[in-house]
Design a protein around this motif. Structure first.
Motif, PDB file in Angstrom:
ATOM      1  N   PHE A 196       0.809  -1.219   0.000  1.00 51.53           N
ATOM      2  CA  PHE A 196       0.000   0.000   0.000  1.00 51.53           C
ATOM      3  C   PHE A 196       0.844   1.271   0.000  1.00 51.53           C
ATOM      4  O   PHE A 196       0.334   2.351  -0.273  1.00 51.53           O
ATOM      5  CB  PHE A 196      -0.923   0.021   1.229  1.00 51.53           C
ATOM      6  CG  PHE A 196      -1.869  -1.144   1.294  1.00 51.53           C
ATOM      7  CD1 PHE A 196      -3.047  -1.147   0.562  1.00 51.53           C
ATOM      8  CD2 PHE A 196      -1.580  -2.248   2.082  1.00 51.53           C
ATOM      9  CE1 PHE A 196      -3.919  -2.221   0.610  1.00 51.53           C
ATOM     10  CE2 PHE A 196      -2.449  -3.326   2.145  1.00 51.53           C
ATOM     11  CZ  PHE A 196      -3.629  -3.314   1.405  1.00 51.53           C
ATOM     12  N   ALA A 197       2.136   1.148   0.309  1.00 47.88           N
ATOM     13  CA  ALA A 197       2.935   2.334   0.589  1.00 47.88           C
ATOM     14  C   ALA A 197       3.300   3.144  -0.646  1.00 47.88           C
ATOM     15  O   ALA A 197       3.522   4.354  -0.552  1.00 47.88           O
ATOM     16  CB  ALA A 197       4.207   1.930   1.328  1.00 47.88           C
ATOM     17  N   ASP A 198       3.392   2.500  -1.807  1.00 47.37           N
ATOM     18  CA  ASP A 198       3.893   3.212  -2.983  1.00 47.37           C
ATOM     19  C   ASP A 198       2.770   3.764  -3.854  1.00 47.37           C
ATOM     20  O   ASP A 198       2.981   4.065  -5.026  1.00 47.37           O
ATOM     21  CB  ASP A 198       4.814   2.308  -3.811  1.00 47.37           C
ATOM     22  CG  ASP A 198       4.134   1.012  -4.223  1.00 47.37           C
ATOM     23  OD1 ASP A 198       2.990   0.785  -3.796  1.00 47.37           O
ATOM     24  OD2 ASP A 198       4.764   0.226  -4.958  1.00 47.37           O
ATOM     25  N   LYS A 199       1.591   3.923  -3.284  1.00 50.82           N
ATOM     26  CA  LYS A 199       0.449   4.438  -4.038  1.00 50.82           C
ATOM     27  C   LYS A 199       0.141   5.879  -3.627  1.00 50.82           C
ATOM     28  O   LYS A 199       0.525   6.324  -2.546  1.00 50.82           O
ATOM     29  CB  LYS A 199      -0.777   3.553  -3.812  1.00 50.82           C
ATOM     30  CG  LYS A 199      -0.585   2.119  -4.293  1.00 50.82           C
ATOM     31  CD  LYS A 199      -1.816   1.282  -4.003  1.00 50.82           C
ATOM     32  CE  LYS A 199      -1.690  -0.089  -4.652  1.00 50.82           C
ATOM     33  NZ  LYS A 199      -0.672  -0.923  -4.018  1.00 50.82           N
ATOM     34  N   ARG A 200      -0.570   6.572  -4.514  1.00 53.14           N
ATOM     35  CA  ARG A 200      -1.067   7.907  -4.199  1.00 53.14           C
ATOM     36  C   ARG A 200      -2.562   7.799  -3.903  1.00 53.14           C
ATOM     37  O   ARG A 200      -3.292   7.152  -4.653  1.00 53.14           O
ATOM     38  CB  ARG A 200      -0.827   8.869  -5.360  1.00 53.14           C
ATOM     39  CG  ARG A 200      -1.098  10.319  -4.993  1.00 53.14           C
ATOM     40  CD  ARG A 200      -0.689  11.242  -6.106  1.00 53.14           C
ATOM     41  NE  ARG A 200      -1.659  11.277  -7.192  1.00 53.14           N
ATOM     42  CZ  ARG A 200      -1.352  11.328  -8.474  1.00 53.14           C
ATOM     43  NH1 ARG A 200      -0.092  11.319  -8.851  1.00 53.14           N
ATOM     44  NH2 ARG A 200      -2.291  11.387  -9.402  1.00 53.14           N
ATOM     45  N   TYR A 201      -2.993   8.434  -2.834  1.00 56.47           N
ATOM     46  CA  TYR A 201      -4.371   8.265  -2.376  1.00 56.47           C
ATOM     47  C   TYR A 201      -5.187   9.539  -2.556  1.00 56.47           C
ATOM     48  O   TYR A 201      -4.660  10.658  -2.456  1.00 56.47           O
ATOM     49  CB  TYR A 201      -4.385   7.846  -0.897  1.00 56.47           C
ATOM     50  CG  TYR A 201      -3.861   6.456  -0.705  1.00 56.47           C
ATOM     51  CD1 TYR A 201      -4.705   5.352  -0.740  1.00 56.47           C
ATOM     52  CD2 TYR A 201      -2.492   6.223  -0.523  1.00 56.47           C
ATOM     53  CE1 TYR A 201      -4.222   4.061  -0.584  1.00 56.47           C
ATOM     54  CE2 TYR A 201      -1.998   4.940  -0.372  1.00 56.47           C
ATOM     55  CZ  TYR A 201      -2.866   3.867  -0.407  1.00 56.47           C
ATOM     56  OH  TYR A 201      -2.380   2.597  -0.272  1.00 56.47           O
ATOM     57  N   THR A 202      -6.451   9.326  -2.814  1.00 59.73           N
ATOM     58  CA  THR A 202      -7.414  10.416  -2.934  1.00 59.73           C
ATOM     59  C   THR A 202      -8.608  10.104  -2.045  1.00 59.73           C
ATOM     60  O   THR A 202      -9.078   8.961  -1.990  1.00 59.73           O
ATOM     61  CB  THR A 202      -7.890  10.566  -4.395  1.00 59.73           C
ATOM     62  OG1 THR A 202      -6.774  10.965  -5.207  1.00 59.73           O
ATOM     63  CG2 THR A 202      -8.994  11.604  -4.521  1.00 59.73           C
ATOM     64  N   PHE A 203      -9.073  11.123  -1.314  1.00 55.11           N
ATOM     65  CA  PHE A 203     -10.298  11.010  -0.520  1.00 55.11           C
ATOM     66  C   PHE A 203     -11.461  11.626  -1.276  1.00 55.11           C
ATOM     67  O   PHE A 203     -11.285  12.586  -2.044  1.00 55.11           O
ATOM     68  CB  PHE A 203     -10.163  11.770   0.803  1.00 55.11           C
ATOM     69  CG  PHE A 203      -9.222  11.146   1.811  1.00 55.11           C
ATOM     70  CD1 PHE A 203      -9.272   9.791   2.104  1.00 55.11           C
ATOM     71  CD2 PHE A 203      -8.296  11.941   2.489  1.00 55.11           C
ATOM     72  CE1 PHE A 203      -8.419   9.233   3.037  1.00 55.11           C
ATOM     73  CE2 PHE A 203      -7.452  11.398   3.428  1.00 55.11           C
ATOM     74  CZ  PHE A 203      -7.508  10.039   3.704  1.00 55.11           C
ATOM     75  N   TRP A 204     -12.650  11.084  -1.045  1.00 59.95           N
ATOM     76  CA  TRP A 204     -13.858  11.834  -1.346  1.00 59.95           C
ATOM     77  C   TRP A 204     -14.322  12.413  -0.028  1.00 59.95           C
ATOM     78  O   TRP A 204     -14.463  11.691   0.959  1.00 59.95           O
ATOM     79  CB  TRP A 204     -14.950  10.971  -1.970  1.00 59.95           C
ATOM     80  CG  TRP A 204     -16.117  11.815  -2.419  1.00 59.95           C
ATOM     81  CD1 TRP A 204     -17.279  12.080  -1.729  1.00 59.95           C
ATOM     82  CD2 TRP A 204     -16.199  12.567  -3.635  1.00 59.95           C
ATOM     83  NE1 TRP A 204     -18.073  12.934  -2.449  1.00 59.95           N
ATOM     84  CE2 TRP A 204     -17.445  13.245  -3.625  1.00 59.95           C
ATOM     85  CE3 TRP A 204     -15.348  12.727  -4.732  1.00 59.95           C
ATOM     86  CZ2 TRP A 204     -17.849  14.077  -4.677  1.00 59.95           C
ATOM     87  CZ3 TRP A 204     -15.762  13.547  -5.772  1.00 59.95           C
ATOM     88  CH2 TRP A 204     -16.989  14.210  -5.738  1.00 59.95           C
ATOM     89  N   GLU A 205     -14.498  13.729   0.016  1.00 59.71           N
ATOM     90  CA  GLU A 205     -14.890  14.415   1.238  1.00 59.71           C
ATOM     91  C   GLU A 205     -16.277  15.013   1.097  1.00 59.71           C
ATOM     92  O   GLU A 205     -16.673  15.473   0.012  1.00 59.71           O
ATOM     93  CB  GLU A 205     -13.891  15.535   1.553  1.00 59.71           C
ATOM     94  CG  GLU A 205     -12.490  15.047   1.865  1.00 59.71           C
ATOM     95  CD  GLU A 205     -11.545  16.183   2.226  1.00 59.71           C
ATOM     96  OE1 GLU A 205     -10.598  15.943   2.978  1.00 59.71           O
ATOM     97  OE2 GLU A 205     -11.782  17.322   1.760  1.00 59.71           O
ATOM     98  N   THR A 206     -17.001  15.034   2.200  1.00 58.03           N
ATOM     99  CA  THR A 206     -18.286  15.729   2.245  1.00 58.03           C
ATOM    100  C   THR A 206     -18.015  17.233   2.253  1.00 58.03           C
ATOM    101  O   THR A 206     -16.871  17.663   2.441  1.00 58.03           O
ATOM    102  CB  THR A 206     -19.068  15.320   3.487  1.00 58.03           C
ATOM    103  OG1 THR A 206     -18.271  15.565   4.655  1.00 58.03           O
ATOM    104  CG2 THR A 206     -19.446  13.842   3.436  1.00 58.03           C
TER     105      THR A 206
END
Length: 293
Positions: free
Chosen positions: A189-199
């Motif tokens: 999981f460490a070498d990925k870029r993450y995106t949140f969906w936020e309210t």
């Protein structure tokens, strides 16, 4: 076929030099070995632990026909093989004394290798209850309406939140992995870029990761929404957000995996433009314990 048509190495650069053209010829189907090798090349040989991964390629008349890799103590991961090729590989690995906990591959390949491994070692092979379906993006089609809120690329300040949700995701899909501040760097999981969906008030409600681009492909992985927040469109929104970002970076192919038995996620991915490619199966291997006395 001779068993010495299979060539084994622990050197990812050597493996890529010889098998890279084959892997890049079908980047969607070969997304896992491509991203694993890229991680080793960028993060170092110990990216997945102290024991070196093993790679193999099947050559015939100077042409690579299939490959495998294994990150000890994990599963053997195979590209598609004929039953004959699966048998020669099982014989070669058994003859070298390899001990395998299981195999992961396209369904018919996994089945053929599991049967061959049982013949050559006496191990019992047990299929896992779930299959994983590989999808490739066709035309991205955002759901209408999108839920209220927005996508936000996660930063360093979000690492604790990301690790918590990755732990929950790993538990949900049956991955036995330790995910905390000390072990994070060695996980997949460490070498990925993450995106949140936020309210609208800035509360993260869903998350999607994406791998670095390799051979023109990016994999969306993982996609996770806490159970209490599901059914509100958040997973679709964040998957679209990350898929759009992958296309903007120039990816020619965007892929993802889904549990084939989950009708909700499969229907969602197809609605937003993902097309099924194939299904993967996993078999676990075990030997009977010796009788006492």
């Amino acid at each position: 076929m001779r068993s010495d048509d299979w060539h084994l190495t622990e050197d990812p650069d050597d493996f890529l030099a010889r098998a890279g053209e084959f892997l890049r010829s079908r980047p969607a189907l070969h997304t896992m070995p491509l991203t694993v090798i890229e991680s080793l090349r960028t993060r170092g040989a110990d990216a997945y632990g102290a024991e070196a991964p093993v790679f193999g390629r099947l050559e015939r008349a100077g042409e690579v026909r299939a490959t495998f890799y294994r990150k000890p103590p994990g599963l053997l991961s195979l590209t598609p093989l004929t039953p004959e090729h699966a048998d020669t590989l099982a014989a070669r690995l058994a003859g070298l004394g390899h001990e395998l906990p299981g195999v992961s591959a396209e369904h018919s390949t996994a089945t053929a290798f599991a049967e061959a491994w049982q013949r050559h070692t006496g191990a019992t092979s047990t299929p896992r209850a779930y299959r994983i379906r590989l999808y490739r993006l066709g035309t991205l089609t955002p759901p209408k309406p999108l839920p209220e809120g927005r996508g936000r690329v996660a930063g360093e300040q979000d690492l604790e939140h990301i690790m918590r949700w990755c732990r929950e995701f790993a538990t949900a899909v049956g991955e036995a992995v330790s995910i905390d501040a000390g072990s994070w760097a060695g996980t997949r999981f460490a070498d990925k870029r993450y995106t949140f969906w936020e309210t609208p008030d800035g509360t993260p409600v869903s998350m999607a990761g994406m791998t670095p681009m390799v051979a023109g492909q990016i994999r969306v992985d993982p996609v996770y929404t806490p159970a209490r927040l599901r059914g509100r469109g958040y997973a679709g929104a964040v998957t679209v957000e990350v898929s759009r970002a992958a296309l903007a970076e120039g990816a020619r192919e965007v892929v993802l995996f889904a549990d084939a038995s989950n009708p909700t996620s499969n229907a969602l991915y197809q609605r937003i433009g993902y097309l099924p490619v194939t299904e993967f199966a996993v078999y676990d291997f075990s030997h009977a314990a010796p009788e006492a006395g």
